[in-house]
Design an enzyme around this catalytic site. Structure first.
Site, PDB file in Angstrom:
ATOM      1  N   TYR A  76       0.834  -1.204   0.000  1.00 58.13           N
ATOM      2  CA  TYR A  76       0.000   0.000   0.000  1.00 58.13           C
ATOM      3  C   TYR A  76       0.870   1.255   0.000  1.00 58.13           C
ATOM      4  CZ  TYR A  76      -3.707  -3.317   1.313  1.00 58.13           C
ATOM      5  OH  TYR A  76      -4.590  -4.375   1.359  1.00 58.13           O
ATOM      6  N   LEU A  96     -17.590  -2.880   1.792  1.00 53.86           N
ATOM      7  CA  LEU A  96     -18.485  -1.823   1.292  1.00 53.86           C
ATOM      8  C   LEU A  96     -18.378  -1.713  -0.231  1.00 53.86           C
ATOM      9  CD1 LEU A  96     -17.771   0.869   4.046  1.00 53.86           C
ATOM     10  CD2 LEU A  96     -19.910  -0.416   3.723  1.00 53.86           C
ATOM     11  N   GLY A  97     -17.855  -2.760  -0.864  1.00 52.06           N
ATOM     12  CA  GLY A  97     -17.693  -2.719  -2.324  1.00 52.06           C
ATOM     13  C   GLY A  97     -16.865  -1.512  -2.738  1.00 52.06           C
ATOM     14  N   ARG A  98     -15.792  -1.250  -1.971  1.00 49.99           N
ATOM     15  CA  ARG A  98     -14.883  -0.117  -2.223  1.00 49.99           C
ATOM     16  C   ARG A  98     -15.636   1.213  -2.189  1.00 49.99           C
ATOM     17  NH1 ARG A  98      -9.672  -2.070  -4.097  1.00 49.99           N
ATOM     18  NH2 ARG A  98      -9.798  -4.307  -4.472  1.00 49.99           N
ATOM     19  N   GLY A  99     -16.704   1.256  -1.420  1.00 45.45           N
ATOM     20  CA  GLY A  99     -17.478   2.489  -1.245  1.00 45.45           C
ATOM     21  C   GLY A  99     -18.746   2.520  -2.079  1.00 45.45           C
ATOM     22  N   PHE A 100     -18.800   1.693  -3.122  1.00 45.47           N
ATOM     23  CA  PHE A 100     -19.942   1.708  -4.051  1.00 45.47           C
ATOM     24  C   PHE A 100     -21.247   1.352  -3.343  1.00 45.47           C
ATOM     25  CE2 PHE A 100     -22.643   0.149  -7.494  1.00 45.47           C
ATOM     26  CZ  PHE A 100     -22.388   1.050  -8.514  1.00 45.47           C
TER      27      PHE A 100
END
Ligand SMILES: NC(=O)c1ccc[n+]([C@@H]2O[C@H](COP(=O)([O-])OP(=O)(O)OC[C@H]3O[C@@H](n4cnc5c(N)ncnc54)[C@H](OP(=O)(O)O)[C@@H]3O)[C@@H](O)[C@H]2O)c1
Length: 348
Positions: A71, A221-225
């Protein structure tokens, strides 16, 4: 400390409960914190707010902090070091090896599982994090050319050397997990698992439950989606945002997938909750559905959101609500990654 005191310490919000992550694994808060976005992949970051988020998470009972050497090519580990130093005995620190990143081309990755490389990686991670050992060390990706027994054997040597306390694997197949567990106990498998990504339920999750291995859903969170915070990555997110490369968040797929959030929104509205909280409550429910420890690690850089996300651990979805959410994953358009070779073939 009494439960009343700890609730006061958390600033009125109830602290989250704890669970043992895998047989003889570390005891952690039932929700962890994904730290990747604090340094990498998801656009500009306010470092002060991110640091405050780490502290707020701890107050709320979050103890599992997730990072990786990849990262930001070490940057995320360096960013976490002061927080780790201040709270070493209160947290369960997880990092990963296996993905080499070229700082000049950050999303171009080289997977390496060689024992000699692993030994170099752990020493570099320990130095960047400013610690003598990490609590959970994951193989981030599997190199199919390297025998898994050899890789896990090298990881087990790090346990014997006192550099690592528990072992984990990310994005492995059920067979790989079985082979690994025969070499050394595995505390956790970390794989993408959310309302949008359920392929691991076919064989990885049942195998983990059978072997007493915990599950750490990443991108819950589905990468925020799944929060409804954005619909179209290519139109709404910054130029350098990794999600612009992910097929399910771009072009026609994004609009089609946004429509799938309707039942999530309906449940959220009826409960006075957010979409993200329903997605996290669903992830947490998988523990009951499959009979194993499940510790999702939603990523956020904002105090308000860590409060919102941890509050979701107190939501118990009803059978009717679960039934409304059930058909979503099968209808999702687009792959998780642009380069699906980056996932382990047959990980389901
Ligand atoms: N093993 C692997 O291969 C792998 C792959 C990917 C990720 N991971 C790990 O898993 C962690 C979590 O995954 P992720 O960060 O990819 O995805 P995620 O947790 O599904 O979503 C993170 C995104 O959601 C936003 N968000 C969080 N809480 C929110 C809320 N309450 N309302 C609206 N938006 C919210 C975040 O924005 P803000 O930060 O601005 O709040 C961020 O953009 C990572 O941090 C990393 O540690 C592991």
């Amino acid at each position: 400390m009494s439960s009343t005191d700890s609730a006061q310490q958390a600033g009125k919000q109830q602290r989250i409960s704890t669970v043992e992550l895998g047989s003889n694994g570390p005891v952690v808060g039932v929700q962890g914190l994904g730290c990747m976005g604090m340094s990498w992949a998801y656009g500009p970051t306010d470092a002060d707010e991110a640091r405050a988020t780490l502290e707020r998470a701890l107050e709320l009972g979050v103890t599992l902090y997730d990072t990786a050497d990849a990262y930001g090519a070490g940057e995320n580990e360096r960013f976490l070091a002061p927080f780790v130093k201040a709270h070493r005995d209160e947290i369960v620190l997880a990092t990963k090896f296996a993905i080499g990143v070229d700082p000049s081309a950050p999303y171009k990755r080289v997977i390496n599982n060689d024992p000699a490389y692993i030994r170099t990686c752990i020493d570099a991670s320990l130095q960047r994090l400013g610690v003598d050992s990490v609590d959970l060390y994951y193989m981030h990706r599997r190199d199919p050319k390297a025998p898994i027994e050899e890789t896990v054997g090298a990881m087990a040597e790090l346990v014997a050397a006192g550099k690592v306390k528990h072992l984990g694997l990310s994005e492995v197949t059920a067979d790989e997990l079985r082979a690994a567990q025969a070499v050394h106990p595995i505390a956790a498998v970390q794989s993408e698992w959310s309302l949008f990504s359920r392929d691991i339920e076919r064989s990885v999750v049942p195998t983990a439950a059978e072997l007493g291995v915990g599950l750490v859903p990443y991108s819950p969170l589905g990468r925020g989606f799944l929060t409804g915070a954005f619909v179209s990555a290519d139109k709404e997110l910054s130029e350098d945002d990794f999600r612009r490369q992910q097929p399910r968040f771009t072009g026609d797929n994004a609009a089609a997938n946004a429509a799938l959030l309707e039942p999530v929104r309906r449940i959220a509205d009826a409960r006075g909750a957010s979409l993200g909280q329903i997605a996290l409550a669903w992830a947490q429910h998988r523990a009951e559905a499959f009979g194993l420890a499940v510790v999702p690690i939603p990523g956020t850089r904002k105090r308000s959101r860590i409060e919102e996300n941890t509050a979701a651990t107190h939501i118990a979805l009803t059978e009717e609500e679960l039934a409304l959410l059930e058909p979503i994953a099968a209808q999702v358009s687009g792959d998780r990654y642009a380069d699906m070779a980056f996932t382990s073939a047959g990980r389901e």
